[in-house]
Design a protein around this motif. Structure first.
Motif, PDB file in Angstrom:
ATOM      1  N   PHE A  80       0.786  -1.237   0.000  1.00 40.18           N
ATOM      2  CA  PHE A  80       0.000   0.000   0.000  1.00 40.18           C
ATOM      3  C   PHE A  80       0.822   1.293   0.000  1.00 40.18           C
ATOM      4  N   ASP A  81       2.112   1.230  -0.269  1.00 40.49           N
ATOM      5  CA  ASP A  81       2.937   2.439  -0.280  1.00 40.49           C
ATOM      6  C   ASP A  81       2.378   3.448  -1.287  1.00 40.49           C
ATOM      7  N   THR A  82       2.072   4.663  -0.811  1.00 39.32           N
ATOM      8  CA  THR A  82       1.517   5.705  -1.682  1.00 39.32           C
ATOM      9  C   THR A  82       2.505   6.823  -1.961  1.00 39.32           C
ATOM     10  N   ASN A  83       3.521   6.961  -1.137  1.00 35.76           N
ATOM     11  CA  ASN A  83       4.540   8.005  -1.264  1.00 35.76           C
ATOM     12  C   ASN A  83       3.948   9.411  -1.253  1.00 35.76           C
ATOM     13  N   ASP A  84       2.769   9.578  -0.689  1.00 35.80           N
ATOM     14  CA  ASP A  84       2.249  10.935  -0.532  1.00 35.80           C
ATOM     15  C   ASP A  84       2.761  11.515   0.787  1.00 35.80           C
ATOM     16  N   VAL A  85       2.459  12.775   1.038  1.00 33.38           N
ATOM     17  CA  VAL A  85       2.976  13.433   2.233  1.00 33.38           C
ATOM     18  C   VAL A  85       2.444  12.759   3.497  1.00 33.38           C
ATOM     19  N   VAL A  86       1.198  12.331   3.477  1.00 33.13           N
ATOM     20  CA  VAL A  86       0.617  11.666   4.646  1.00 33.13           C
ATOM     21  C   VAL A  86       1.398  10.397   4.980  1.00 33.13           C
ATOM     22  N   TYR A  87       1.662   9.579   3.964  1.00 33.58           N
ATOM     23  CA  TYR A  87       2.418   8.345   4.183  1.00 33.58           C
ATOM     24  C   TYR A  87       3.845   8.643   4.629  1.00 33.58           C
ATOM     25  N   ARG A  88       4.481   9.634   4.002  1.00 33.03           N
ATOM     26  CA  ARG A  88       5.849   9.983   4.361  1.00 33.03           C
ATOM     27  C   ARG A  88       5.945  10.422   5.827  1.00 33.03           C
ATOM     28  N   LEU A  89       4.997  11.228   6.269  1.00 34.20           N
ATOM     29  CA  LEU A  89       5.026  11.684   7.655  1.00 34.20           C
ATOM     30  C   LEU A  89       4.852  10.508   8.617  1.00 34.20           C
ATOM     31  N   ALA A  90       3.969   9.560   8.272  1.00 37.16           N
ATOM     32  CA  ALA A  90       3.782   8.379   9.117  1.00 37.16           C
ATOM     33  C   ALA A  90       5.051   7.534   9.149  1.00 37.16           C
ATOM     34  N   LYS A  91       5.693   7.390   8.005  1.00 35.75           N
ATOM     35  CA  LYS A  91       6.915   6.591   7.929  1.00 35.75           C
ATOM     36  C   LYS A  91       8.048   7.262   8.708  1.00 35.75           C
ATOM     37  N   LEU A  92       8.168   8.582   8.561  1.00 35.29           N
ATOM     38  CA  LEU A  92       9.211   9.303   9.288  1.00 35.29           C
ATOM     39  C   LEU A  92       8.925   9.298  10.788  1.00 35.29           C
ATOM     40  N   GLY A  93       7.650   9.372  11.155  1.00 34.27           N
ATOM     41  CA  GLY A  93       7.298   9.269  12.568  1.00 34.27           C
ATOM     42  C   GLY A  93       7.670   7.913  13.139  1.00 34.27           C
TER      43      GLY A  93
END
Length: 395
Positions: A80-93
């Motif tokens: 489900f990787d979307t590489n949008d800002v929402v996903y990036r912030l969750a991944k960085l968190g």
């Protein structure tokens, strides 16, 4: 046409299944892995400072927690990787929480247990949020997502409960939480509605984690030589250890891991196939063994007369056992791992017993004998691989 990875990240892109087409590890995933490198390094340092059986048990347990945290986020990204800002912030968190795990890892079964638990819990909360988002948008995968949501939620509840207790009860809750989560992929295979994994992306990600742990062995060799100020009795075992690590790399990427990857690409797109599960879970003893081996190598270099035989030889044994699990599990038969690489296991065990009970082996000999087994395993694997290709060509 520009590579999708070169484009600016969209602000919001609803999750969708990404199990087809060409994919490789993203820059975000590579950055994300650095946080796990920190945890492995800190756990290795803690083990080197406490080479007792309780210390080994703590290392194995905490490594499993760390490995599973990486696996669960990788399985989500695989589909489900979307590489949008929402996903990036969750991944960085999540990466930030893993850095917290690293900062508390050395005393995770002591004074920093609550801190470690809260950091791990943070990774669960973010993963739950991502799966909830996917559940909303990817209707065709809801059966699978529901199982993962239940597993991660059960694990999160148990880890949250562990904060309120102390002693063995806390670690029992940690273990129960990991087991609850670890059951989810197995249940999804049977009842997940046929949602496959991306069989090209998955082995690349697991290969990168293996490379990360192999890097710990290289770091141990360099640290050992530096700490001994290039003493002659340290340089020789360090050079032999490097050959052993190189052989382990060869054994995984050209032979054992490559065999599992081929099976995964052939049969892994069937969600009801157990091949992906065998591939995933077989990597736990494989990577754990490499991490333990790294500690054993440094001990033999720094303390040539007082090493840790169980770490050196046991680490190699675990690595080879994990390789056998990947090969046999993905092939669906134990015969696939016999005689290669399983026949090497009793040989490593015998060397370990002799070294551990008599203390008769000097550091170069102890590392050299175990390294020779790994090299012989590579040669046997190459021979078997070529014979297999010859038979395929003849048919």
């Amino acid at each position: 046409m520009a590579d999708e990875r070169e484009r600016p990240a969209p602000l919001v892109r609803p999750p969708e299944l990404r199990v087809e087409g060409e994919r490789s590890a993203s820059r975000l995933e590579l950055f994300f892995d650095l946080a796990y490198l920190l945890v492995v390094a800190e756990l290795a340092t803690a083990l080197a400072e406490d080479l007792t059986w309780p210390g080994a048990a703590a290392f194995a347990g905490l490594f499993t927690v760390t490995w599973w945290s990486w696996v669960t986020t990788t399985l989500y990204a695989n589909r489900f990787d979307t590489n949008d800002v929402v996903y990036r912030l969750a991944k960085l968190g999540t990466a930030a929480a893993v850095v917290g795990m690293a900062a508390s890892a050395r005393d995770a079964v002591g004074g920093k247990a609550v801190t470690f638990a809260l950091c791990y819990l943070g990774t669960r909360v973010l993963l739950l949020a991502l799966y909830a988002r996917a559940y909303r948008h990817v209707r065709d995968a809801r059966a699978t997502i529901r199982i993962y949501l239940a597993g991660v939620a059960a694990g999160a509840v148990l880890w949250a409960a562990s904060v309120a207790v102390d002693g063995p009860a806390r670690y029992a809750l940690w273990a129960a939480g990991i087991l609850a989560e670890a059951a989810a992929p197995l249940v999804a295979t049977r009842f997940g509605g046929g949602v496959p994994l991306h069989v090209e992306h998955l082995p690349e990600r697991f290969g990168l984690f293996v490379m990360l742990v192999l890097g710990e062995s290289i770091m141990s060799i360099a640290s050992g030589v530096h700490e001994t100020d290039w003493r002659a009795d340290a340089v020789a075992p360090a050079a032999i250890a490097f050959l052993a690590v190189a052989a382990a790399w060869w054994n995984y990427f050209d032979l054992g891991g490559a065999a599992g990857k081929r099976r995964l690409e052939t049969d892994g797109d069937d969600q009801e196939s157990w091949v992906p599960d065998a591939y995933i879970y077989g990597h736990l003893p494989l990577t754990l063994g490499l991490a333990v081996f790294a500690v054993g190598v440094e001990e033999y270099i720094v303390h040539p007369g007082d090493g840790a035989p169980w770490a050196l030889h046991g680490g190699v044994g675990l690595f080879l056992a994990g390789t056998a699990a990947v090969v046999a599990g993905t092939a669906g038969t134990l015969r696939a791992a016999w005689p290669w690489p399983a026949a090497a296991l009793p040989v490593v065990a015998a060397i370990g017993i002799v070294d551990g009970t008599t203390d008769a082996l000097p550091a170069p000999a102890a590392i050299g004998l175990t390294g020779a087994v790994v090299v012989a395993t590579v040669l046997a694997g190459i021979h078997r691989q070529r014979r297999g290709r010859l038979r395929t060509a003849e048919t």
